[in-house]
Design a protein around this motif. Structure first.
Motif, PDB file in Angstrom:
ATOM      1  N   TYR A 213      23.247  61.112 -11.506  1.00  0.00           N
ATOM      2  CA  TYR A 213      22.179  61.685 -10.624  1.00  0.00           C
ATOM      3  C   TYR A 213      22.296  60.781  -9.143  1.00  0.00           C
ATOM      4  O   TYR A 213      22.437  61.178  -8.102  1.00  0.00           O
ATOM      5  CB  TYR A 213      20.704  61.458 -10.820  1.00  0.00           C
ATOM      6  CG  TYR A 213      19.806  61.819  -9.752  1.00  0.00           C
ATOM      7  CD1 TYR A 213      19.214  62.975  -9.360  1.00  0.00           C
ATOM      8  CD2 TYR A 213      19.464  60.544  -9.095  1.00  0.00           C
ATOM      9  CE1 TYR A 213      18.367  63.120  -8.379  1.00  0.00           C
ATOM     10  CE2 TYR A 213      18.212  60.975  -7.934  1.00  0.00           C
ATOM     11  CZ  TYR A 213      17.917  62.142  -7.473  1.00  0.00           C
ATOM     12  OH  TYR A 213      17.070  62.205  -6.629  1.00  0.00           O
ATOM     13  N   GLN A 214      22.577  59.602  -9.324  1.00  0.00           N
ATOM     14  CA  GLN A 214      22.948  58.730  -8.261  1.00  0.00           C
ATOM     15  C   GLN A 214      23.987  58.765  -7.455  1.00  0.00           C
ATOM     16  O   GLN A 214      24.098  59.079  -6.313  1.00  0.00           O
ATOM     17  CB  GLN A 214      22.742  57.386  -8.666  1.00  0.00           C
ATOM     18  CG  GLN A 214      21.696  56.813  -9.381  1.00  0.00           C
ATOM     19  CD  GLN A 214      21.665  55.519  -9.911  1.00  0.00           C
ATOM     20  OE1 GLN A 214      22.654  54.916 -10.199  1.00  0.00           O
ATOM     21  NE2 GLN A 214      20.555  54.869 -10.808  1.00  0.00           N
ATOM     22  N   LYS A 215      25.169  59.285  -8.284  1.00  0.00           N
ATOM     23  CA  LYS A 215      26.390  59.824  -7.497  1.00  0.00           C
ATOM     24  C   LYS A 215      26.300  60.898  -6.852  1.00  0.00           C
ATOM     25  O   LYS A 215      26.589  61.281  -5.728  1.00  0.00           O
ATOM     26  CB  LYS A 215      27.370  60.061  -8.679  1.00  0.00           C
ATOM     27  CG  LYS A 215      28.102  58.748  -9.262  1.00  0.00           C
ATOM     28  CD  LYS A 215      28.747  57.918  -8.793  1.00  0.00           C
ATOM     29  CE  LYS A 215      29.294  56.764  -9.462  1.00  0.00           C
ATOM     30  NZ  LYS A 215      29.871  55.399  -8.606  1.00  0.00           N
ATOM     31  N   ALA A 216      25.439  62.013  -7.420  1.00  0.00           N
ATOM     32  CA  ALA A 216      25.045  63.324  -7.226  1.00  0.00           C
ATOM     33  C   ALA A 216      24.356  63.250  -5.641  1.00  0.00           C
ATOM     34  O   ALA A 216      24.434  63.769  -4.758  1.00  0.00           O
ATOM     35  CB  ALA A 216      24.398  64.139  -7.903  1.00  0.00           C
ATOM     36  N   GLU A 217      23.469  62.171  -5.472  1.00  0.00           N
ATOM     37  CA  GLU A 217      22.611  61.904  -4.193  1.00  0.00           C
ATOM     38  C   GLU A 217      23.557  61.613  -3.239  1.00  0.00           C
ATOM     39  O   GLU A 217      23.212  61.774  -1.855  1.00  0.00           O
ATOM     40  CB  GLU A 217      21.509  60.887  -4.648  1.00  0.00           C
ATOM     41  CG  GLU A 217      20.583  60.759  -3.543  1.00  0.00           C
ATOM     42  CD  GLU A 217      19.376  59.926  -3.864  1.00  0.00           C
ATOM     43  OE1 GLU A 217      18.181  60.178  -3.778  1.00  0.00           O
ATOM     44  OE2 GLU A 217      19.415  58.891  -4.689  1.00  0.00           O
ATOM     45  N   VAL A 218      24.451  60.651  -3.545  1.00  0.00           N
ATOM     46  CA  VAL A 218      25.258  60.008  -2.542  1.00  0.00           C
ATOM     47  C   VAL A 218      26.154  61.193  -2.018  1.00  0.00           C
ATOM     48  O   VAL A 218      26.281  61.290  -0.902  1.00  0.00           O
ATOM     49  CB  VAL A 218      26.351  58.905  -3.205  1.00  0.00           C
ATOM     50  CG1 VAL A 218      27.322  58.713  -2.339  1.00  0.00           C
ATOM     51  CG2 VAL A 218      25.659  57.819  -3.417  1.00  0.00           C
ATOM     52  N   LEU A 219      26.652  62.208  -2.975  1.00  0.00           N
ATOM     53  CA  LEU A 219      27.458  63.357  -2.336  1.00  0.00           C
ATOM     54  C   LEU A 219      26.670  64.127  -1.431  1.00  0.00           C
ATOM     55  O   LEU A 219      27.346  64.821  -0.494  1.00  0.00           O
ATOM     56  CB  LEU A 219      27.905  63.925  -3.734  1.00  0.00           C
ATOM     57  CG  LEU A 219      29.109  63.526  -4.205  1.00  0.00           C
ATOM     58  CD1 LEU A 219      29.612  64.058  -5.673  1.00  0.00           C
ATOM     59  CD2 LEU A 219      30.498  63.899  -3.248  1.00  0.00           C
TER      60      LEU A 219
END
Length: 217
Positions: A19-25
């Motif tokens: 989720y954290q990576k997705a938010e960055v993207l």
């Protein structure tokens, strides 16, 4: 003893690295579109932002639906993964159309970008870079994040498969809870019957003693 429930415990999606990576993207893609795509008239702006947002939001919705439906959770997480696959295609298309270079493991900066993206899960680490990187650098960093996030999605789906195998879906949990309740009621009834039989036996013994005392008198 832990009380059984038909509901699964909802995961804390904000604590998931995927989720954290997705938010960055999502945030990176917004900056990319503002910096490198036309302000008006380019459908890619909406498409890329929607793909990124859909990828992230499906993690959220999947985690929330996990309380009552394992199947829905798996489906939504997989939809999120597919959305980031679409986003990856958009970044790769931009590189091809603009004559930029797609970095591979032979590129001198490839390992550093991979290391950076693996180690950093929050926007703070990317924010300053997002305003300074060239289009080629930006696309390759975003693509690296897409690849890493995809692996995380696959790992998370494996985790969901294992959880379902061990805990079952809501139907199995409903059956287990109902069965457990009935077994508990049966056990209580048997205990009461045994207690009642013991009391009857005790009463009979006392009555016999009273008869014996009466005869003595």
């Amino acid at each position: 003893m832990e009380e059984k429930s038909i509901f699964r415990r909802v995961p804390n999606y904000k604590g998931l690295h995927v989720y954290q990576k997705a938010e960055v993207l999502v945030l990176l893609t917004d900056v990319f579109c503002k910096r490198f795509l036309p302000l008006y008239g380019d459908r890619r702006v909406d498409q890329m932002n929607m793909a990124a947002r859909c990828g992230k939001q499906n993690i959220v919705e999947g985690c929330e639906d996990a309380m009552t439906s394992s199947a829905m959770e798996v489906n939504l997480v997989n939809v999120g993964r597919s959305s980031f696959q679409e986003l990856r295609e958009d970044y790769e298309d931009y590189i091809k159309r603009n004559g930029l270079h797609l970095w591979d493991n032979k590129h001198p900066r490839f390992d550093n970008v991979v290391k950076f993206c693996r180690q950093n899960n929050h926007w703070d680490a990317y924010q300053l870079l997002a305003d300074k990187l060239s289009a080629e650098e930006f696309c390759n960093m975003a693509l690296t994040l897409c690849h890493i996030t995809d692996k995380m999605f696959c790992g998370y789906l494996k985790h969901l498969e294992k959880t379902f195998t061990e805990q079952g879906g809501v139907k199995e949990r409903m059956h287990a809870v109902r069965t457990g309740y009935r077994q508990e009621q049966d056990a209580r009834m048997k205990a009461l019957e045994a207690e009642n039989a013991a009391l009857k036996q005790r009463i009979a013994e006392l009555e016999q003693k009273l008869v014996g005392l009466g005869e003595l008198v």
